[in-house]
Design an enzyme around this catalytic site. Structure first.
Site, PDB file in Angstrom:
ATOM      1  N   LYS A  13      -0.902  -5.759 -22.381  1.00 29.58           N
ATOM      2  CA  LYS A  13      -0.305  -4.651 -23.147  1.00 29.58           C
ATOM      3  C   LYS A  13       1.232  -4.724 -23.130  1.00 29.58           C
ATOM      4  CE  LYS A  13      -2.271  -1.531 -20.485  1.00 29.58           C
ATOM      5  NZ  LYS A  13      -2.889  -2.409 -19.456  1.00 29.58           N
ATOM      6  N   ARG A  89      -4.837   7.634 -20.371  1.00 31.49           N
ATOM      7  CA  ARG A  89      -5.635   6.801 -19.472  1.00 31.49           C
ATOM      8  C   ARG A  89      -6.917   7.489 -19.055  1.00 31.49           C
ATOM      9  NH1 ARG A  89      -1.512   3.328 -17.530  1.00 31.49           N
ATOM     10  NH2 ARG A  89      -2.264   1.686 -16.180  1.00 31.49           N
ATOM     11  N   ARG A 128       1.531 -12.820 -11.604  1.00 29.46           N
ATOM     12  CA  ARG A 128       2.595 -12.207 -12.417  1.00 29.46           C
ATOM     13  C   ARG A 128       3.874 -12.028 -11.601  1.00 29.46           C
ATOM     14  NH1 ARG A 128       1.599  -6.568 -15.488  1.00 29.46           N
ATOM     15  NH2 ARG A 128       1.005  -5.897 -13.405  1.00 29.46           N
ATOM     16  N   ARG A 161       4.916  -7.219  -8.195  1.00 24.05           N
ATOM     17  CA  ARG A 161       4.647  -5.779  -8.063  1.00 24.05           C
ATOM     18  C   ARG A 161       3.692  -5.539  -6.898  1.00 24.05           C
ATOM     19  NH1 ARG A 161       3.219  -3.760 -14.154  1.00 24.05           N
ATOM     20  NH2 ARG A 161       1.689  -2.573 -12.979  1.00 24.05           N
ATOM     21  N   ARG A 172      -7.273  -0.847  -8.867  1.00 24.69           N
ATOM     22  CA  ARG A 172      -6.917  -0.537 -10.255  1.00 24.69           C
ATOM     23  C   ARG A 172      -8.082  -0.824 -11.203  1.00 24.69           C
ATOM     24  NH1 ARG A 172      -1.847  -4.147 -10.642  1.00 24.69           N
ATOM     25  NH2 ARG A 172      -1.598  -3.434 -12.774  1.00 24.69           N
TER      26      ARG A 172
HETATM   27  P1  AP5 Z   1       1.010  -7.807 -18.855  1.00 29.69           P
HETATM   28  O1  AP5 Z   1       1.415  -7.855 -20.295  1.00 29.69           O
HETATM   29  O2  AP5 Z   1       2.050  -7.477 -17.855  1.00 29.69           O
HETATM   30  O3  AP5 Z   1      -0.283  -6.867 -18.695  1.00 29.69           O
HETATM   31  P2  AP5 Z   1      -0.438  -5.290 -18.827  1.00 29.69           P
HETATM   32  O4  AP5 Z   1      -1.693  -5.021 -19.610  1.00 29.69           O
HETATM   33  O5  AP5 Z   1       0.825  -4.679 -19.336  1.00 29.69           O
HETATM   34  O6  AP5 Z   1      -0.696  -4.942 -17.312  1.00 29.69           O
HETATM   35  P3  AP5 Z   1      -0.136  -3.804 -16.350  1.00 29.69           P
HETATM   36  O7  AP5 Z   1      -0.547  -4.259 -14.965  1.00 29.69           O
HETATM   37  O8  AP5 Z   1       1.312  -3.546 -16.540  1.00 29.69           O
HETATM   38  O9  AP5 Z   1      -0.965  -2.602 -16.815  1.00 29.69           O
HETATM   39  P4  AP5 Z   1      -1.383  -1.385 -15.996  1.00 29.69           P
HETATM   40  O10 AP5 Z   1      -2.029  -0.575 -17.047  1.00 29.69           O
HETATM   41  O11 AP5 Z   1      -2.207  -1.640 -14.790  1.00 29.69           O
HETATM   42  O12 AP5 Z   1      -0.011  -0.860 -15.365  1.00 29.69           O
HETATM   43  P5  AP5 Z   1       1.070   0.186 -15.863  1.00 29.69           P
HETATM   44  O13 AP5 Z   1       2.383  -0.431 -15.669  1.00 29.69           O
HETATM   45  O14 AP5 Z   1       0.727   0.771 -17.196  1.00 29.69           O
HETATM   46  O15 AP5 Z   1       0.358  -9.233 -18.509  1.00 29.69           O
HETATM   47  C1  AP5 Z   1      -0.090  -9.554 -17.213  1.00 29.69           C
HETATM   48  C2  AP5 Z   1       0.161 -11.059 -16.954  1.00 29.69           C
HETATM   49  O16 AP5 Z   1      -0.576 -11.832 -17.892  1.00 29.69           O
HETATM   50  C3  AP5 Z   1       1.629 -11.478 -17.129  1.00 29.69           C
HETATM   51  O17 AP5 Z   1       1.984 -12.389 -16.119  1.00 29.69           O
HETATM   52  C4  AP5 Z   1       1.692 -12.143 -18.517  1.00 29.69           C
HETATM   53  O18 AP5 Z   1       2.664 -13.161 -18.589  1.00 29.69           O
HETATM   54  C5  AP5 Z   1       0.279 -12.690 -18.676  1.00 29.69           C
HETATM   55  N1  AP5 Z   1      -0.167 -12.594 -20.083  1.00 29.69           N
HETATM   56  C6  AP5 Z   1      -0.165 -11.467 -20.844  1.00 29.69           C
HETATM   57  N2  AP5 Z   1      -0.634 -11.737 -22.071  1.00 29.69           N
HETATM   58  C7  AP5 Z   1      -0.960 -13.061 -22.077  1.00 29.69           C
HETATM   59  C8  AP5 Z   1      -1.528 -13.918 -23.068  1.00 29.69           C
HETATM   60  N3  AP5 Z   1      -1.887 -13.479 -24.287  1.00 29.69           N
HETATM   61  N4  AP5 Z   1      -1.752 -15.212 -22.711  1.00 29.69           N
HETATM   62  C9  AP5 Z   1      -1.423 -15.683 -21.478  1.00 29.69           C
HETATM   63  N5  AP5 Z   1      -0.877 -14.899 -20.499  1.00 29.69           N
HETATM   64  C10 AP5 Z   1      -0.658 -13.607 -20.794  1.00 29.69           C
HETATM   65  O19 AP5 Z   1       0.850   1.365 -14.802  1.00 29.69           O
HETATM   66  C11 AP5 Z   1       1.166   1.204 -13.446  1.00 29.69           C
HETATM   67  C12 AP5 Z   1       0.736   2.438 -12.673  1.00 29.69           C
HETATM   68  O20 AP5 Z   1       1.438   3.597 -13.157  1.00 29.69           O
HETATM   69  C13 AP5 Z   1      -0.742   2.821 -12.791  1.00 29.69           C
HETATM   70  O21 AP5 Z   1      -1.574   2.080 -11.908  1.00 29.69           O
HETATM   71  C14 AP5 Z   1      -0.665   4.312 -12.411  1.00 29.69           C
HETATM   72  O22 AP5 Z   1      -0.528   4.499 -11.009  1.00 29.69           O
HETATM   73  C15 AP5 Z   1       0.608   4.764 -13.091  1.00 29.69           C
HETATM   74  N6  AP5 Z   1       0.352   5.277 -14.444  1.00 29.69           N
HETATM   75  C16 AP5 Z   1       0.833   4.746 -15.599  1.00 29.69           C
HETATM   76  N7  AP5 Z   1       0.366   5.428 -16.656  1.00 29.69           N
HETATM   77  C17 AP5 Z   1      -0.434   6.401 -16.168  1.00 29.69           C
HETATM   78  C18 AP5 Z   1      -1.245   7.403 -16.767  1.00 29.69           C
HETATM   79  N8  AP5 Z   1      -1.317   7.538 -18.112  1.00 29.69           N
HETATM   80  N9  AP5 Z   1      -1.954   8.223 -15.950  1.00 29.69           N
HETATM   81  C19 AP5 Z   1      -1.900   8.111 -14.620  1.00 29.69           C
HETATM   82  N10 AP5 Z   1      -1.168   7.161 -13.977  1.00 29.69           N
HETATM   83  C20 AP5 Z   1      -0.442   6.304 -14.747  1.00 29.69           C
END
Ligand code: AP5
Length: 213
Positions: A13, A89, A128, A161, A172
């Site tokens: 994402k 979420r 990552r 991270r 997660r």
């Molecule tokens: P990446 O693009 O970083 O993946 P992502 O889907 O963004 O993963 P996140 O871990 O950031 O998502 P998340 O939802 O767990 O965390 P968030 O920050 O929102 O890609 C991952 C890896 O794959 C990278 O190394 C990249 O290079 C590689 N990659 C990507 N695409 C690729 C492709 N097409 N081909 C090859 N390689 C690829 O949230 C963090 C925390 O915040 C949550 O756990 C929670 O505690 C809190 N939080 C956030 N929002 C809420 C909410 N709405 N409600 C409650 N708590 C929340």
């Protein structure tokens, strides 16, 4: 237009958002990025959410909605193209958002689901790296920086991270399955959920999104 990016941790994402901001004039709101910034700035909100986020759990709905709403209010939602990454979420968060958008008479909303297998997720997240300063994402296996552990853009340190440690990735994924995955059915019934394959190459994913919206 508002695009909601829904998908498990590591489904891409953030990576796809980064590219759509650079090349297709989208704005990006990531509740996860906002929380991480508050943690590194040591704000009261950061202190409150630090432990929850590092261990891979979700922040409570009220706090998260305040953060998401505050970010949304900074844009002109009638004229700008916004990616909402990581919000909602769960079903309750979706209700908050829908109610608020209705009050603002915003109807142009599309949901994109990033489908991907668990094996790929674990491999991706445990390899990552992110820039401590600008948040740019890299990967030890597939997207290495030019200089080891240094950001190509600002030469800052790359870090892993805390929630990407394998034991926290498992928390997660469990939370995602239990709390977030029901949104797939909810959005499918409500609208026409757009599904992309999170392990396709980034340009194919973006092309599919742009064609579908
Ligand atoms: P990446 O693009 O970083 O993946 P992502 O889907 O963004 O993963 P996140 O871990 O950031 O998502 P998340 O939802 O767990 O965390 P968030 O920050 O929102 O890609 C991952 C890896 O794959 C990278 O190394 C990249 O290079 C590689 N990659 C990507 N695409 C690729 C492709 N097409 N081909 C090859 N390689 C690829 O949230 C963090 C925390 O915040 C949550 O756990 C929670 O505690 C809190 N939080 C956030 N929002 C809420 C909410 N709405 N409600 C409650 N708590 C929340």
């Amino acid at each position: 237009m508002i695009l909601i990016f829904l998908g498990p941790p590591g489904s891409g994402k953030g990576t796809i958002s980064e590219k759509m901001v650079q090349n297709h004039n989208f704005k990006h709101i990531s509740t996860g990025d906002i929380f991480r910034k508050t943690i590194s700035n040591g704000t009261p909100l950061g202190i409150k959410v630090k432990q929850i986020i590092n261990s891979g759990n979700l922040v409570d709905d009220k706090t998260t909605w305040e953060v998401a709403k505050d970010a949304l209010e900074k844009f002109d939602l009638n004229s700008e193209n916004i990616i909402l990454d990581g919000y909602p979420r769960n079903i309750d968060q979706s209700f908050f958002l829908e109610k608020w958008l209705k009050e603002q008479s915003i109807t142009n909303l599309k949901e994109i689901y990033f489908e991907i297998s668990k094996d790929v997720i674990i491999k991706r997240l445990t390899s990552r790296m992110v820039c401590d300063k600008c948040g740019r994402t890299y990967n030890k296996l597939t997207l290495k920086p030019k200089i080891e552990w240094k950001c190509d853009d600002d030469n800052s340190e790359l870090i892993q991270r805390k929630d990407d440690r394998e034991e926290n990735v498992k928390v997660r994924l469990e939370t995602y399955e239990k709390v977030t995955a029901p949104l797939i059915k909810y959005f499918t019934q409500k609208n026409n959920l757009i599904v992309v394959k999170g392990d396709d190459d980034a340009e194919s994913i973006i092309s599919k999104i742009l064609k579908s919206i």
